[in-house]
Design a protein around this motif. Structure first.
Motif, PDB file in Angstrom:
ATOM      1  N   ALA A 278      14.294   2.042   5.595  1.00  0.00           N
ATOM      2  CA  ALA A 278      12.394   1.596   5.150  1.00  0.00           C
ATOM      3  C   ALA A 278      12.138  -0.160   5.408  1.00  0.00           C
ATOM      4  O   ALA A 278      11.422  -0.078   5.885  1.00  0.00           O
ATOM      5  CB  ALA A 278      12.210   2.211   3.928  1.00  0.00           C
TER       6      ALA A 278
ATOM      7  N   ASP B 230       9.957   0.294   9.057  1.00  0.00           N
ATOM      8  CA  ASP B 230       8.533   0.480   9.039  1.00  0.00           C
ATOM      9  C   ASP B 230       7.455  -0.427   9.208  1.00  0.00           C
ATOM     10  O   ASP B 230       6.155   0.044   9.172  1.00  0.00           O
ATOM     11  CB  ASP B 230       8.836   0.421   6.280  1.00  0.00           C
ATOM     12  CG  ASP B 230       8.539   2.011   6.138  1.00  0.00           C
ATOM     13  OD1 ASP B 230       9.621   2.590   6.920  1.00  0.00           O
ATOM     14  OD2 ASP B 230       8.534   2.159   5.047  1.00  0.00           O
TER      15      ASP B 230
ATOM     16  N   ASN C 266       3.799   0.125  11.269  1.00  0.00           N
ATOM     17  CA  ASN C 266       2.354  -0.764  10.525  1.00  0.00           C
ATOM     18  C   ASN C 266       2.330  -2.118  12.437  1.00  0.00           C
ATOM     19  O   ASN C 266       0.802  -1.379  12.583  1.00  0.00           O
ATOM     20  CB  ASN C 266       3.136  -1.906   9.754  1.00  0.00           C
ATOM     21  CG  ASN C 266       2.672  -0.515   8.085  1.00  0.00           C
ATOM     22  OD1 ASN C 266       1.700  -0.747   7.448  1.00  0.00           O
ATOM     23  ND2 ASN C 266       4.049  -0.385   7.840  1.00  0.00           N
TER      24      ASN C 266
ATOM     25  N   VAL D 155       3.810   5.765   8.581  1.00  0.00           N
ATOM     26  CA  VAL D 155       4.904   6.115   7.967  1.00  0.00           C
ATOM     27  C   VAL D 155       4.779   6.448   6.119  1.00  0.00           C
ATOM     28  O   VAL D 155       3.875   6.045   5.836  1.00  0.00           O
ATOM     29  CB  VAL D 155       5.886   5.115   8.155  1.00  0.00           C
ATOM     30  CG1 VAL D 155       5.549   3.878   7.632  1.00  0.00           C
ATOM     31  CG2 VAL D 155       7.112   5.308   7.404  1.00  0.00           C
TER      32      VAL D 155
ATOM     33  N   GLY E 257       6.446   7.728   3.664  1.00  0.00           N
ATOM     34  CA  GLY E 257       8.184   7.622   2.613  1.00  0.00           C
ATOM     35  C   GLY E 257       7.748   9.210   1.645  1.00  0.00           C
ATOM     36  O   GLY E 257       7.720   9.376   0.868  1.00  0.00           O
TER      37      GLY E 257
ATOM     38  N   THR F 278       5.391  -0.165   0.082  1.00  0.00           N
ATOM     39  CA  THR F 278       3.921  -0.116   0.425  1.00  0.00           C
ATOM     40  C   THR F 278       3.307  -1.903   0.724  1.00  0.00           C
ATOM     41  O   THR F 278       2.521  -0.924   1.295  1.00  0.00           O
ATOM     42  CB  THR F 278       3.442   0.843  -0.640  1.00  0.00           C
ATOM     43  OG1 THR F 278       3.546   0.252  -1.919  1.00  0.00           O
ATOM     44  CG2 THR F 278       3.725   2.232  -0.543  1.00  0.00           C
TER      45      THR F 278
ATOM     46  N   THR G 271       1.407   2.068   5.424  1.00  0.00           N
ATOM     47  CA  THR G 271       3.009   2.969   4.431  1.00  0.00           C
ATOM     48  C   THR G 271       2.012   3.885   3.462  1.00  0.00           C
ATOM     49  O   THR G 271       1.712   3.375   2.449  1.00  0.00           O
ATOM     50  CB  THR G 271       3.531   1.616   4.182  1.00  0.00           C
ATOM     51  OG1 THR G 271       3.929   0.742   5.457  1.00  0.00           O
ATOM     52  CG2 THR G 271       4.742   2.392   3.693  1.00  0.00           C
TER      53      THR G 271
ATOM     54  N   ARG H  89       3.970   6.406   0.747  1.00  0.00           N
ATOM     55  CA  ARG H  89       4.827   7.423   0.075  1.00  0.00           C
ATOM     56  C   ARG H  89       5.001   8.276  -1.275  1.00  0.00           C
ATOM     57  O   ARG H  89       3.013   8.220  -1.586  1.00  0.00           O
ATOM     58  CB  ARG H  89       5.775   6.201  -0.325  1.00  0.00           C
ATOM     59  CG  ARG H  89       5.643   5.603  -1.267  1.00  0.00           C
ATOM     60  CD  ARG H  89       6.341   4.364  -1.630  1.00  0.00           C
ATOM     61  NE  ARG H  89       6.161   3.109  -2.469  1.00  0.00           N
ATOM     62  CZ  ARG H  89       7.106   3.070  -3.514  1.00  0.00           C
ATOM     63  NH1 ARG H  89       8.417   2.478  -2.866  1.00  0.00           N
ATOM     64  NH2 ARG H  89       6.768   1.149  -3.950  1.00  0.00           N
TER      65      ARG H  89
END
Length: 386
Positions: A109, A113, A117, A123, A125, A134, A140, A142
């Motif tokens: 990641a 990632d 961005n 994205v 997670g 993050t 990002t 998750r």
């Protein structure tokens, strides 16, 4: 009104979220999945793909989202940084997916990632718990709960359960997940005033831990803290027992995999682990998920399958609130904005996002706002610690 009440029926296999069930769809909505489907991390990646597949098929069987069919475009990132980068590029630029789920490991990641961005693609997670995920940007998200949120609760419960006075630590020092977990364990043990008798490290791919464990044995700790992935943890546990060591283990969610017991068997008993999900959590949504997963794949689900399953429902709930324009760039931003307010009650329980703090003046993404469940291994499986 309970904000979760509106969405719970959808996760219990009703048509409420999705619309009228039929075989005719207005359009296809492509969602990318970068998962480790081969290599050592496949023990997580395959379960993740299964969780997504189950959720997509259930949603499409109810008519899709706003009449649109969800298409899961999965690609193998092998649990490697370079493969994750290439997979993200393929999914975003070639397959033109609306968002990317994954990758499986935090290491990957941190490498991949930033690509999402940079071009304003969400994205998401589902298994990345390391600190700083993050912070890579506002696109990002998750739903994997940070180890920083889980491990202090886990340690406190283990100390009380076993009346621990001192512990030793072993961790992988060349993986973002295990290194981040170690950092949290170290700070937590200091904060809770638990002395550390010895700290040992190993490298990814190691299979012989006897030298480290012999040093740990000499100091006779009450327990061993293990910031490890499941296969490494299982081998460490077996080798401690071969050395005559009977100490319980304390670990992070990397241990929450059937692989631990496939290898360690009952030797893993008394291992304590914190996670947002437990098979013993008998909520209606979780019972329905477990039943459907076992019927579909013939095996029990794990935490990573549950988080993937819930992540798809989070995105479906976000998609329900927007009208896709067909302009991919605009739709990607619209989805990013819609996700922040989603709340669901899924297999992992009540879920919402919280905004991560800005880093050096740069806007960050969204972390999971969810409570942890502390589990203990008994009879070759994890049960909720009472």
């Amino acid at each position: 009104m309970n904000p979760f009440a509106k969405i719970l029926p959808a996760l219990l296999f009703s048509a409420g979220l999705i619309g009228v069930a039929n075989n005719s769809f207005a359009a296809d909505v492509k969602l990318g999945l970068a998962a480790a489907l081969s290599g050592p991390a496949a023990k997580y990646g395959i379960a993740i793909k299964n969780g997504f597949t189950l959720a997509v098929d259930e949603i499409n069987a109810k008519g899709g989202v706003n009449g649109d069919k969800l298409i899961l475009v999965a690609d193998d990132e092998q649990g490697k940084k370079e493969a994750a980068i290439n997979t993200f590029k393929k999914l975003i630029f070639q397959d033109k997916v609306l968002l990317v789920f994954g990758p499986t490991l935090s290491n990957s990641a941190f490498a991949a990632d930033p690509i999402a961005n940079a071009v304003k693609v969400v994205v998401f997670g589902t298994s990345n718990t390391a600190d700083g995920i993050t912070a890579m940007g506002p696109f990002t998200y998750r739903n994997s709960v940070m180890e920083a949120d889980v491990l202090p609760i886990t340690v406190r419960a283990a100390v009380k359960h076993f009346n621990l006075k001192k512990v030793a630590v072993i961790y992988g020092n060349d993986d973002a997940f295990t290194k981040s977990g170690y950092d949290v364990f170290k700070a937590t043990l200091a904060q809770q005033k638990i002395p550390v008798t010895d700290t040992e490290a190993y490298a990814k791919g190691d299979v012989d831990f006897k030298a480290q464990l012999t040093k740990i044995k000499a100091d006779n700790p009450d327990a061993i803290v293990c910031s490890c992935l499941a296969e490494e943890a299982a081998n460490i546990i077996l080798q401690t027992r071969a050395l005559g060591m009977k100490q319980p283990f304390i670990g992070g969610n990397g241990l929450n995999s059937p692989k631990l017991f496939d290898i360690a068997k009952d030797a893993g008993d008394n291992t304590i682990m914190g996670s947002p999900w437990s098979s013993e959590n008998l909520t209606p949504a979780n019972k329905a998920f477990i039943t459907a997963y076992k019927a579909r794949f013939g095996v029990d689900p794990d935490q990573f399958a549950a988080q993937a399953y819930d992540a798809l429902h989070v995105v479906a709930a976000g998609l329900q609130t927007i009208k896709l324009s067909g302009n991919l760039a605009n739709d990607r931003v619209a989805l990013r904005n819609a996700l922040a307010g989603v709340k669901i009650e899924g297999a992992t329980g009540k879920f919402a996002f919280r905004k991560a703090p800005a880093v050096a003046g740069r806007e960050a993404g969204y972390d999971a706002d969810q409570e942890a469940i502390v589990n203990i291994a008994k009879g070759g499986k994890f049960v909720i610690l009472k």
